[in-house]
Design a protein around this motif. Sequence first.
Motif, PDB file in Angstrom:
ATOM      1  N   GLY A   1       0.939  -0.576   0.017  1.00  0.00           N
ATOM      2  CA  GLY A   1       0.172  -0.099   0.159  1.00  0.00           C
ATOM      3  C   GLY A   1       0.868   1.076   0.056  1.00  0.00           C
ATOM      4  O   GLY A   1       2.335   1.240  -0.217  1.00  0.00           O
ATOM      5  N   TYR A   2       0.267   2.403   0.085  1.00  0.00           N
ATOM      6  CA  TYR A   2       1.125   3.545   0.157  1.00  0.00           C
ATOM      7  C   TYR A   2       0.706   4.592   1.490  1.00  0.00           C
ATOM      8  O   TYR A   2      -0.291   4.382   2.689  1.00  0.00           O
ATOM      9  N   ASP A   3       1.093   5.133   2.119  1.00  0.00           N
ATOM     10  CA  ASP A   3       1.251   6.758   2.582  1.00  0.00           C
ATOM     11  C   ASP A   3       0.243   7.579   2.801  1.00  0.00           C
ATOM     12  O   ASP A   3       0.211   8.890   3.810  1.00  0.00           O
ATOM     13  N   SER A   4       0.121   7.655   1.924  1.00  0.00           N
ATOM     14  CA  SER A   4      -0.454   8.966   1.479  1.00  0.00           C
ATOM     15  C   SER A   4      -2.189   8.861   0.649  1.00  0.00           C
ATOM     16  O   SER A   4      -1.668   8.720  -0.282  1.00  0.00           O
ATOM     17  N   VAL A   5      -3.009   9.977   0.881  1.00  0.00           N
ATOM     18  CA  VAL A   5      -4.076   9.733  -0.607  1.00  0.00           C
ATOM     19  C   VAL A   5      -3.477   9.760  -1.824  1.00  0.00           C
ATOM     20  O   VAL A   5      -4.370   9.913  -2.354  1.00  0.00           O
ATOM     21  N   GLN A   6      -2.471  11.148  -1.659  1.00  0.00           N
ATOM     22  CA  GLN A   6      -1.934  11.769  -3.166  1.00  0.00           C
ATOM     23  C   GLN A   6      -1.630  10.664  -3.904  1.00  0.00           C
ATOM     24  O   GLN A   6      -1.736   9.937  -5.296  1.00  0.00           O
ATOM     25  N   GLU A   7      -0.771   9.373  -3.327  1.00  0.00           N
ATOM     26  CA  GLU A   7      -0.444   8.605  -3.914  1.00  0.00           C
ATOM     27  C   GLU A   7      -1.619   7.743  -4.286  1.00  0.00           C
ATOM     28  O   GLU A   7      -1.186   6.681  -5.266  1.00  0.00           O
TER      29      GLU A   7
ATOM     30  N   GLY B   1       2.004 -10.421  -9.281  1.00  0.00           N
ATOM     31  CA  GLY B   1       2.908  -9.611  -9.811  1.00  0.00           C
ATOM     32  C   GLY B   1       3.913  -8.991 -10.527  1.00  0.00           C
ATOM     33  O   GLY B   1       4.756  -8.246 -10.245  1.00  0.00           O
ATOM     34  N   ASN B   2       2.964  -9.307 -10.978  1.00  0.00           N
ATOM     35  CA  ASN B   2       4.419  -9.073 -13.401  1.00  0.00           C
ATOM     36  C   ASN B   2       4.046  -8.364 -13.368  1.00  0.00           C
ATOM     37  O   ASN B   2       5.402  -8.142 -14.197  1.00  0.00           O
ATOM     38  N   TYR B   3       3.451  -6.788 -13.143  1.00  0.00           N
ATOM     39  CA  TYR B   3       3.592  -5.675 -14.035  1.00  0.00           C
ATOM     40  C   TYR B   3       4.061  -5.103 -12.648  1.00  0.00           C
ATOM     41  O   TYR B   3       4.444  -3.559 -12.455  1.00  0.00           O
ATOM     42  N   LEU B   4       4.841  -5.546 -11.164  1.00  0.00           N
ATOM     43  CA  LEU B   4       5.587  -4.611  -9.725  1.00  0.00           C
ATOM     44  C   LEU B   4       6.469  -4.362 -10.196  1.00  0.00           C
ATOM     45  O   LEU B   4       7.849  -4.852 -10.751  1.00  0.00           O
ATOM     46  N   ASP B   5       7.061  -3.008 -10.751  1.00  0.00           N
ATOM     47  CA  ASP B   5       8.247  -2.246 -11.486  1.00  0.00           C
ATOM     48  C   ASP B   5       9.198  -1.342 -10.426  1.00  0.00           C
ATOM     49  O   ASP B   5       9.615  -0.504 -11.201  1.00  0.00           O
ATOM     50  N   GLY B   6       9.175  -1.581  -9.316  1.00  0.00           N
ATOM     51  CA  GLY B   6       9.752  -1.308  -8.017  1.00  0.00           C
ATOM     52  C   GLY B   6       8.860   0.253  -7.155  1.00  0.00           C
ATOM     53  O   GLY B   6       9.537   1.351  -7.381  1.00  0.00           O
ATOM     54  N   VAL B   7       8.105  -0.023  -7.405  1.00  0.00           N
ATOM     55  CA  VAL B   7       6.341   1.013  -6.731  1.00  0.00           C
ATOM     56  C   VAL B   7       7.115   1.033  -5.606  1.00  0.00           C
ATOM     57  O   VAL B   7       7.208   0.421  -4.536  1.00  0.00           O
ATOM     58  N   ALA B   8       6.967   2.356  -5.415  1.00  0.00           N
ATOM     59  CA  ALA B   8       8.077   3.182  -3.925  1.00  0.00           C
ATOM     60  C   ALA B   8       6.017   3.029  -2.827  1.00  0.00           C
ATOM     61  O   ALA B   8       5.672   3.314  -3.489  1.00  0.00           O
ATOM     62  N   GLY B   9       5.870   2.474  -2.331  1.00  0.00           N
ATOM     63  CA  GLY B   9       5.056   1.748  -1.063  1.00  0.00           C
ATOM     64  C   GLY B   9       5.866   2.685   0.532  1.00  0.00           C
ATOM     65  O   GLY B   9       5.822   3.134   0.891  1.00  0.00           O
ATOM     66  N   LYS B  10       4.411   1.745   1.358  1.00  0.00           N
ATOM     67  CA  LYS B  10       4.653   2.341   2.670  1.00  0.00           C
ATOM     68  C   LYS B  10       6.038   2.565   2.799  1.00  0.00           C
ATOM     69  O   LYS B  10       6.619   1.676   2.541  1.00  0.00           O
TER      70      LYS B  10
END
Length: 348
Positions: free
Chosen positions: A54-60, A290-299
């Motif tokens: 997941g992410y840390d913010s609404v904007q993400e 997760g074949n299209y995960l590519d270094g996504v910046a997460g929580k």
Amino acid sequence: MERKLWGTAAGKQVELFTLDLGQGNSAAITNFGAALVSLYVRDRSGEVADVTLGYDSVQEYEQCTKYLGVVVGRYANRIAGAQFTLGGKEYQLAANDGRNHLHGGPGGFAKRVWDPEVISTETGEALKLSYFSPDGEEGYPGNLQVEVVYSPTGTGGLRIDYFASCDQDTVLNLTNHAYFNLAGHGSGPILDHELEICADFYTPADAESIPTGEILKVEGTPMDFGSKTAIGARIDADFCQLRYAGGYDHNWVLRRTGSGLELAARVEHAPTGRVMEVLTTKPGIQFYTGNYLDGVAGKGGAKYEWRGGFCLETQFFPDSPHQAHFPCPILRAGERYAHSTIYQFSTK
């Protein structure tokens, strides 16, 4: 239930709710995209880790293209050619996955602010999220009222109930797009997780991930998870379905005996002892690696790399509006859509 202001989107207030699941487990949910932001689960030694990406913010979440933890709709998964015919009328949808329609379109439920309400249930406080989708939104017919209820199971698990009604015939296929890693989010590949899917058949897809219409046996293929098998055991096998998708991204036809909640899948992570069972009322489940995960910046500064999470999305089959022999996804005017999914956790 804890709740706090988390930001704003589309001029509306966005909150973060923390739901006590019991047995030391908890879930954090936001009313933006009805997203499951975090899921804290104990391991065999009592240590707690967040097992969802997941992410840390609404904007993400507003900018997210990977659908981390959100509720997708009106139609989860793909509709070929971004169009369908219902009642003799053709409906044109957004082509947001090549020439096809994916997860309700760019303005689907994952990008909407839902109305939250804390309610009481027999198993504790629950979160009800409501959204009104007007006729023609993202090309779909009918004024649709949707509710998603997140509640504790009473035994450390998370239950999701989906309800809807519409004033016209429409198609509807709601699911949650959570990515799991039972080692903890950001812990690297999920290939050592052991999976069992309660299915003897799957629906093969073409190079665009559109079902061919066939329903094939899993036996003797890398699609066979009828008994506990490591996710990575055959993921790179020389098998056209895996080559097309770069791994697993397919719908399995669940073995069902009735209309109630039944076991669909079970995942074990031996190093931590965490076990997750998925129960559902839906006829299918999409297993995605997760074949299209590519270094996504997460929580928390985590990086979600290739195959760093898996999804088990309970659903009607992909492209069902074009496949009459698939379970019917049509919601008739005045009828009630009601489906449930449970993510239950234990240790061994």
